[in-house]
Design a protein around this motif. Structure first.
Motif, short mmCIF file in Angstrom:
data_model
loop_
_atom_site.label_atom_id
_atom_site.label_comp_id
_atom_site.label_asym_id
_atom_site.label_seq_id
_atom_site.Cartn_x
_atom_site.Cartn_y
_atom_site.Cartn_z
N LYS A 299 0.59 -1.10 0.06
CA LYS A 299 0.04 -0.03 -0.07
C LYS A 299 0.96 1.34 -0.03
CE LYS A 299 -3.71 -0.37 2.24
NZ LYS A 299 -4.56 -0.36 3.55
N ILE B 246 -10.58 7.76 -0.07
CA ILE B 246 -10.46 6.44 0.00
C ILE B 246 -10.99 6.06 1.43
CG2 ILE B 246 -8.97 4.12 0.04
CD1 ILE B 246 -7.51 5.40 -2.44
N SER B 247 -11.94 5.26 1.15
CA SER B 247 -12.59 5.17 2.62
C SER B 247 -13.72 4.09 2.56
CB SER B 247 -13.41 6.35 3.29
OG SER B 247 -12.27 7.07 3.96
N ARG B 248 -14.04 3.10 3.61
CA ARG B 248 -15.10 2.48 3.61
C ARG B 248 -16.39 3.34 3.32
NH1 ARG B 248 -16.31 1.38 8.34
NH2 ARG B 248 -14.73 2.94 9.48
N LYS C 158 -17.65 8.81 7.21
CA LYS C 158 -16.58 9.43 6.55
C LYS C 158 -17.14 10.20 5.53
CE LYS C 158 -13.81 5.98 7.61
NZ LYS C 158 -12.65 6.13 8.41
N ALA D 214 -13.47 5.89 -3.45
CA ALA D 214 -13.22 4.46 -3.84
C ALA D 214 -13.16 3.85 -2.24
CB ALA D 214 -11.66 4.07 -4.30
N GLY D 215 -13.63 2.68 -2.09
CA GLY D 215 -13.70 2.22 -0.85
C GLY D 215 -14.34 0.54 -0.95
N GLY D 216 -13.91 -0.45 -0.22
CA GLY D 216 -14.02 -1.75 -0.41
C GLY D 216 -15.13 -2.05 0.51
N MET E 274 -14.00 -1.16 -4.62
CA MET E 274 -12.53 -2.05 -4.96
C MET E 274 -12.28 -3.17 -4.07
SD MET E 274 -9.37 0.39 -5.31
CE MET E 274 -9.62 1.20 -3.73
N ASP F 41 -4.30 -3.58 -2.51
CA ASP F 41 -3.36 -2.57 -1.82
C ASP F 41 -2.51 -1.84 -2.94
OD1 ASP F 41 -4.35 -3.42 0.79
OD2 ASP F 41 -2.42 -4.19 1.48
N VAL G 253 -5.18 0.77 -4.29
CA VAL G 253 -5.07 1.85 -3.43
C VAL G 253 -3.97 2.74 -3.47
CG1 VAL G 253 -5.35 2.39 -0.86
CG2 VAL G 253 -6.60 0.49 -1.77
N GLU H 45 -13.32 10.08 13.41
CA GLU H 45 -12.34 9.25 12.81
C GLU H 45 -11.53 8.65 13.87
OE1 GLU H 45 -10.85 7.31 10.60
OE2 GLU H 45 -11.49 8.70 8.98
N GLY I 267 -6.98 7.71 11.43
CA GLY I 267 -7.08 8.10 10.01
C GLY I 267 -5.93 7.69 9.42
N LEU I 268 -5.99 6.36 8.95
CA LEU I 268 -4.56 5.75 8.36
C LEU I 268 -4.46 6.26 6.79
CD1 LEU I 268 -4.20 2.47 9.73
CD2 LEU I 268 -2.63 4.22 10.05
N THR I 269 -5.75 6.50 6.41
CA THR I 269 -5.77 7.18 4.88
C THR I 269 -4.87 8.30 4.93
OG1 THR I 269 -7.81 7.87 5.45
CG2 THR I 269 -7.77 5.85 4.14
N GLU J 127 -1.33 7.58 4.95
CA GLU J 127 -0.81 7.01 3.70
C GLU J 127 -0.67 8.09 2.74
OE1 GLU J 127 -3.48 3.04 4.93
OE2 GLU J 127 -4.01 4.26 3.15
N1 UDP Z 1 -8.63 0.80 2.65
C1 UDP Z 1 -8.50 -0.04 1.65
N2 UDP Z 1 -9.32 -0.11 0.88
C2 UDP Z 1 -10.56 0.52 0.91
C3 UDP Z 1 -10.89 1.33 1.69
C4 UDP Z 1 -9.96 1.41 2.78
O1 UDP Z 1 -7.31 -0.76 1.73
O2 UDP Z 1 -11.57 0.25 -0.19
C5 UDP Z 1 -7.55 1.09 3.69
C6 UDP Z 1 -7.06 2.43 3.81
O3 UDP Z 1 -5.90 2.57 2.84
C7 UDP Z 1 -6.61 2.19 5.32
C8 UDP Z 1 -7.35 1.64 5.93
O4 UDP Z 1 -8.15 0.86 5.05
O5 UDP Z 1 -5.31 1.67 5.36
C9 UDP Z 1 -8.70 2.29 6.60
O6 UDP Z 1 -7.89 2.91 7.91
P1 UDP Z 1 -8.47 4.51 8.46
O7 UDP Z 1 -7.81 4.39 9.96
O8 UDP Z 1 -8.34 5.58 7.37
O9 UDP Z 1 -10.20 4.21 8.72
P2 UDP Z 1 -11.19 3.08 9.50
O10 UDP Z 1 -11.61 2.24 8.28
O11 UDP Z 1 -10.11 2.02 10.15
O12 UDP Z 1 -12.06 3.71 10.09
#
Ligand code: UDP
Length: 404
Positions: free
Chosen positions: A192, A220-222, A227, A250-252, A282, A286, A289, A306, A309-311, A314
């Motif tokens: 990633k 990029i977020s769920r 979010k 984008a989010g999975g 998605m 990784d 992303v 939040e 906030g790992l996004t 990144e």
């Molecule tokens: N992420 C991902 N794919 C997605 C959405 C999120 O890989 O479709 C990853 C994003 O890159 C990050 C993590 O999931 O590494 C989300 O961590 P964050 O602390 O931002 O938020 P959380 O989802 O834990 O609330």
């Protein structure tokens, strides 16, 4: 799997030497780390990277995972949401299920560590098995405004630990035991975050039908209300009046999460009619992303709430200018007008995005500062150092640990 030495080019030989000294000071004292899953989720991800590196340094660490049925994990999911401050109904039966599974784990799990390092609420009750060893509870959750009943229940176990660890100052609570604040981290060598060839970025842009001639704004977020994806669309629409740009949301994981699916549908409705808004589900990928983050001109994280906030971490690591809400751990990472721009509203987000798209030099400087900030504070190596310092601190009465 990467070796410790591979990080030397990024963080410098001094940091690697320091880690080795700390590892040696632990004198092969058995450490046992316990969480609730070996794969999936941030905790498992970080342990999968940390444990091999600690072992490579000679730290005597083993990793165990508690066992539980669906009913137990339904309850712990509820607890997780409740501790995050969501309004959930927790019943007496939920507490019973939690205690029954904990009891089974207490009976069946071999506890062999001098130091037992427990992650999050799922295995918190294992403390009932304590003997002469030291116990640490590591909380990865934003418990700043928790459901009172669940928090009191968890606290009933935490009080018997020797120390606790929280991710950000706002998440800590009055406790009678020692508390440490340790921010999470990213691995700069993971798929990633590692450098990738331009070709990979280009292929991802083609795959998702993105235009290389127009600036790209990305979140990029769920697909989760917290979010605020709809807020991001509103901000984009305000920007779009002045600058021809594209938005990527984008989010999975939405497909297996009914609430996420609902949010995804709302987002799609709001986006319909504008072919420059790309709403992407998605699969877990990784590299993609990584590529989308690198291809973006501005990264947005307009969360209403939040954790850390790992996004954002990144994005900053990739030298991207970031516009993000001042919530949770984000202000620790985004120092306004230095390593990104903070926002408090849709209009504020739009204003900041416009500013960054119009002033490339400013945007680039914020990105550079952001990367430096992450390098100094939020990489895996710093996280390893902090954990070893916590382990050592259990055996020192003073607050200072001498590295000599
Ligand atoms: N992420 C991902 N794919 C997605 C959405 C999120 O890989 O479709 C990853 C994003 O890159 C990050 C993590 O999931 O590494 C989300 O961590 P964050 O602390 O931002 O938020 P959380 O989802 O834990 O609330």
């Amino acid at each position: 799997m990467n070796k410790l030495q591979d990080y030397s080019d990024i963080v410098g030989a001094y940091t690697i030497d320091e880690l080795k000294i700390l590892a040696e000071m632990l004198q092969r004292r058995p450490i046992q780390t316990i969480n609730s899953t070996a794969v999936g989720g941030g905790v498992a991800e970080i342990l999968n990277r940390m444990v091999p590196l600690l072992k490579e340094m000679g730290v005597n660490i083993r990793w165990d995972v508690i066992k539980g049925g669906m009913d137990f994990f339904d309850v712990t999911e509820k607890f997780h949401n409740a501790l995050h401050g969501e309004r959930v109904e927790v019943t007496g039966r939920d507490y019973e299920v939690f205690l029954e599974t904990s009891k089974r784990n207490i009976e069946e799990m071999e506890i062999s560590g001098d130091i037992v390092f427990i992650h999050d609420p799922q295995p918190v009750a294992l403390i009932k098995r304590r003997s002469g060893n030291k116990w640490i509870w590591r909380c990865h959750i934003d418990v700043s405004l928790p459901h009172e009943g669940v928090w009191n229940f968890v606290k009933g176990f935490v009080k018997d630990y020797d120390a606790s660890v929280f991710s950000a100052p706002d998440f800590s609570h009055p406790l009678t035991i020692r508390q440490f604040l340790i921010a999470p981290s990213i691995d700069p060598l993971s798929d990633k975050n590692k450098d990738i060839p331009q070709e990979t970025i280009d292929q991802t842009l083609i795959k998702y039908n993105l235009n290389t001639d127009k600036p790209i704004i990305t979140q990029i977020s769920r697909f989760d209300r917290l979010k605020d994806p709809l807020g991001v669309i509103e901000a984009y629409k305000l920007v779009k009046k002045y600058i021809d740009c594209q938005l990527v949301l984008a989010g999975g994981t939405a497909i297996d999460d009914p609430e996420g699916m609902k949010v995804y549908e709302e987002v799609q409705n709001r986006a319909s009619g504008d072919s420059d808004i790309h709403v992407i589900i998605m699969p877990h990928n990784d590299i993609e992303v990584n590529a989308l983050q690198r291809a973006s001109n501005v990264i947005v994280q307009k969360s209403l709430k939040e954790g850390f906030g790992l996004t954002v971490t990144e994005a900053l690591w990739k030298e991207k200018p970031v516009v993000a809400s001042a919530v949770g751990g984000i202000p620790l990472q985004v120092k306004h007008k230095f390593s990104g721009l903070l926002c408090y509203s849709v209009e504020g987000a739009a204003f900041n995005i416009k500013q960054l798209l119009n002033n490339k030099e400013y945007a680039s400087q914020l990105g550079k500062n952001g990367k430096e900030h992450v390098k100094n504070n939020y990489l895996l190596t710093r996280h390893l150092k902090d954990y070893m310092l916590v382990f050592l601190s259990l055996y020192y009465n003073k607050d200072i640990i001498n590295l000599d």
